[in-house]
Enzyme design. Structure first.
Site, PDB file in Angstrom:
ATOM      1  CB  SER A 247      15.630 -38.771 -35.747  1.00  0.00           C
ATOM      2  OG  SER A 247      14.259 -38.832 -36.083  1.00  0.00           O
TER       3      SER A 247
ATOM      4  CE1 TYR B 132      14.243 -40.673 -30.674  1.00  0.00           C
ATOM      5  CE2 TYR B 132      13.214 -39.400 -32.428  1.00  0.00           C
ATOM      6  CZ  TYR B 132      14.029 -40.445 -32.021  1.00  0.00           C
ATOM      7  OH  TYR B 132      14.636 -41.249 -32.958  1.00  0.00           O
TER       8      TYR B 132
HETATM    9  P1  NAD Z   1      16.485 -49.839 -30.783  1.00  0.00           P
HETATM   10  O1  NAD Z   1      15.670 -49.617 -29.574  1.00  0.00           O
HETATM   11  O2  NAD Z   1      16.525 -51.199 -31.366  1.00  0.00           O
HETATM   12  O3  NAD Z   1      17.988 -49.387 -30.547  1.00  0.00           O
HETATM   13  C1  NAD Z   1      18.395 -48.463 -29.592  1.00  0.00           C
HETATM   14  C2  NAD Z   1      19.555 -49.089 -28.850  1.00  0.00           C
HETATM   15  O4  NAD Z   1      20.097 -48.137 -27.940  1.00  0.00           O
HETATM   16  C3  NAD Z   1      19.096 -50.314 -28.031  1.00  0.00           C
HETATM   17  O5  NAD Z   1      19.972 -51.382 -28.285  1.00  0.00           O
HETATM   18  C4  NAD Z   1      19.218 -49.830 -26.595  1.00  0.00           C
HETATM   19  O6  NAD Z   1      19.524 -50.848 -25.676  1.00  0.00           O
HETATM   20  C5  NAD Z   1      20.361 -48.836 -26.729  1.00  0.00           C
HETATM   21  N1  NAD Z   1      20.416 -47.915 -25.601  1.00  0.00           N
HETATM   22  C6  NAD Z   1      19.393 -47.274 -25.000  1.00  0.00           C
HETATM   23  N2  NAD Z   1      19.844 -46.558 -23.963  1.00  0.00           N
HETATM   24  C7  NAD Z   1      21.183 -46.760 -23.912  1.00  0.00           C
HETATM   25  C8  NAD Z   1      22.212 -46.296 -23.067  1.00  0.00           C
HETATM   26  N3  NAD Z   1      21.944 -45.480 -22.038  1.00  0.00           N
HETATM   27  N4  NAD Z   1      23.489 -46.704 -23.304  1.00  0.00           N
HETATM   28  C9  NAD Z   1      23.769 -47.534 -24.321  1.00  0.00           C
HETATM   29  N5  NAD Z   1      22.832 -47.998 -25.171  1.00  0.00           N
HETATM   30  C10 NAD Z   1      21.561 -47.621 -24.952  1.00  0.00           C
HETATM   31  O7  NAD Z   1      15.965 -48.784 -31.848  1.00  0.00           O
HETATM   32  P2  NAD Z   1      16.640 -48.278 -33.203  1.00  0.00           P
HETATM   33  O8  NAD Z   1      15.524 -47.849 -34.075  1.00  0.00           O
HETATM   34  O9  NAD Z   1      17.620 -49.251 -33.723  1.00  0.00           O
HETATM   35  O10 NAD Z   1      17.384 -46.946 -32.725  1.00  0.00           O
HETATM   36  C11 NAD Z   1      18.740 -46.670 -33.008  1.00  0.00           C
HETATM   37  C12 NAD Z   1      18.913 -45.171 -33.230  1.00  0.00           C
HETATM   38  O11 NAD Z   1      18.211 -44.796 -34.413  1.00  0.00           O
HETATM   39  C13 NAD Z   1      18.365 -44.279 -32.117  1.00  0.00           C
HETATM   40  O12 NAD Z   1      19.263 -43.218 -31.889  1.00  0.00           O
HETATM   41  C14 NAD Z   1      17.065 -43.769 -32.702  1.00  0.00           C
HETATM   42  O13 NAD Z   1      16.697 -42.534 -32.152  1.00  0.00           O
HETATM   43  C15 NAD Z   1      17.451 -43.664 -34.162  1.00  0.00           C
HETATM   44  N6  NAD Z   1      16.319 -43.611 -35.083  1.00  0.00           N
HETATM   45  C16 NAD Z   1      15.511 -44.683 -35.277  1.00  0.00           C
HETATM   46  C17 NAD Z   1      14.457 -44.587 -36.179  1.00  0.00           C
HETATM   47  C18 NAD Z   1      13.527 -45.738 -36.468  1.00  0.00           C
HETATM   48  O14 NAD Z   1      12.546 -45.534 -37.200  1.00  0.00           O
HETATM   49  N7  NAD Z   1      13.764 -46.926 -35.970  1.00  0.00           N
HETATM   50  C19 NAD Z   1      14.225 -43.396 -36.855  1.00  0.00           C
HETATM   51  C20 NAD Z   1      15.047 -42.319 -36.623  1.00  0.00           C
HETATM   52  C21 NAD Z   1      16.101 -42.433 -35.751  1.00  0.00           C
END
Ligand code: NAD
Length: 280
Positions: A165, A178
């Site tokens: 991130s 986080y």
């Molecule tokens: P999201 O909530 O749609 O996806 C996260 C996924 O991780 C979900 O499908 C959830 O069920 C799964 N998850 C949570 N706990 C889990 C576990 N214990 N075992 C297996 N799966 C698990 O959100 P996203 O934005 O798609 O996030 C994906 C990644 O991107 C994350 O690591 C997040 O930190 C990172 N990220 C997202 C953003 C953003 O702006 N959306 C920015 C920076 C980083």
């Protein structure tokens, strides 16, 4: 180390660059993970779709992968639980016989001011976002080091992509757990990359900025929130999950074969100190 021949799968139009490869994407039933799973399939890979809770959404991603013409497999596992992670990789061995690409995408937030943050909030986020990446990377590494190399398919013996991130770099009040987890991902990724590179294994991260997914819905759902968010994004638009998927396909492919231990920021300039654009 003798250099394998250049893979014939690097095509000028970018299609099929992952043909014949097996990928595992964690947290792939929604958001960025879903887009990465589909992007890897479009590039030719078969995909293990990990999920922890929503089986229907995971099955739908598998259906999309299969409609593209690739093999897909939904596997339930909590990435923070060692036994479940080992079982998931065992399942991958049984069905596909090998692994070429791991995308450590699963992640979550439990936001609170520092003094209100419970130990459970802290532990849950570190367990999933950092320990989960460790457990999955360890299983992938064990396979990459021992399985047969196929230089005609990919020059590297394996690829690990950690979804980090911008908060591996930008401090974030109210989200100390986080930010600490993503800062941890940076050092885990670089330390692992150092250890893995002599085996021909490439480890890198993608650091997304603000991407339109369920994890940050309140930051883009209303016009007011979106306008506020845009003050942080010089490029003037929110990122879409497909922006991250495109980066993941590139990092998984031989097009990035000399890229090791790098964090690729995909953030519309969010980490480029936008507040300094007008004086400072
Ligand atoms: P999201 O909530 O749609 O996806 C996260 C996924 O991780 C979900 O499908 C959830 O069920 C799964 N998850 C949570 N706990 C889990 C576990 N214990 N075992 C297996 N799966 C698990 O959100 P996203 O934005 O798609 O996030 C994906 C990644 O991107 C994350 O690591 C997040 O930190 C990172 N990220 C997202 C953003 C953003 O702006 N959306 C920015 C920076 C980083």
């Amino acid at each position: 180390m003798t250099q394998p021949e250049v893979s014939p799968n690097v095509q000028s139009d970018g299609s099929g660059v992952l043909a014949g490869q097996i990928a595992l994407v964690t947290g792939a039933s929604s958001g960025i993970g879903r887009a990465i799973a589909i992007g890897l399939a479009q590039a030719g890979a078969d995909v293990v779709v990990n999920y922890v809770a929503n089986e229907d959404e995971a099955s739908e991603v598998v259906r999309v992968v299969e409609a593209i013409g690739r093999r897909g497999l939904a596997v339930r596992a909590d990435v923070g639980q060692e036994a479940q992670v080992q079982e998931m990789f065992g399942r991958t061995d049984d069905v596909f016989g090998r692994l070429d690409i791991l995308v450590n995408n699963a992640g979550l937030q439990r936001d609170a001011s520092f003094t209100d943050m419970t130990l459970a909030d802290w532990d849950t986020v570190l367990r999933v976002n950092l320990t989960g990446q460790f457990l999955c990377s360890r299983e992938a590494m064990r396979r990459f080091k021992t399985q047969e190399r196929r230089p005609q398919v990919s020059r590297a013996a394996g690829k690990i992509i950690c979804v980090s991130s911008v908060h591996e770099k930008i401090a974030w009040a109210g989200h100390a757990n986080y930010a600490a987890s993503k800062g941890g991902v940076l050092m885990m990724m670089q330390s692992l990359a150092q250890e893995a590179a002599p085996f021909g294994i490439r480890v890198n991260s993608i650091a997304p900025g603000a991407i339109r997914t369920p994890i940050n819905r309140e930051a883009w759902e209303t016009d007011e929130a979106y306008a506020e968010l845009m003050k942080l994004v010089p490029y003037g638009r929110i990122g879409e999950p497909e922006d991250i998927a495109a980066a993941a396909v590139w990092l998984a492919s031989d097009a990035s074969d000399y890229v090791v231990a790098t964090t690729l920021f995909v953030d519309g300039g969010m980490t480029n100190y936008p507040a300094f654009a007008h004086g400072g």
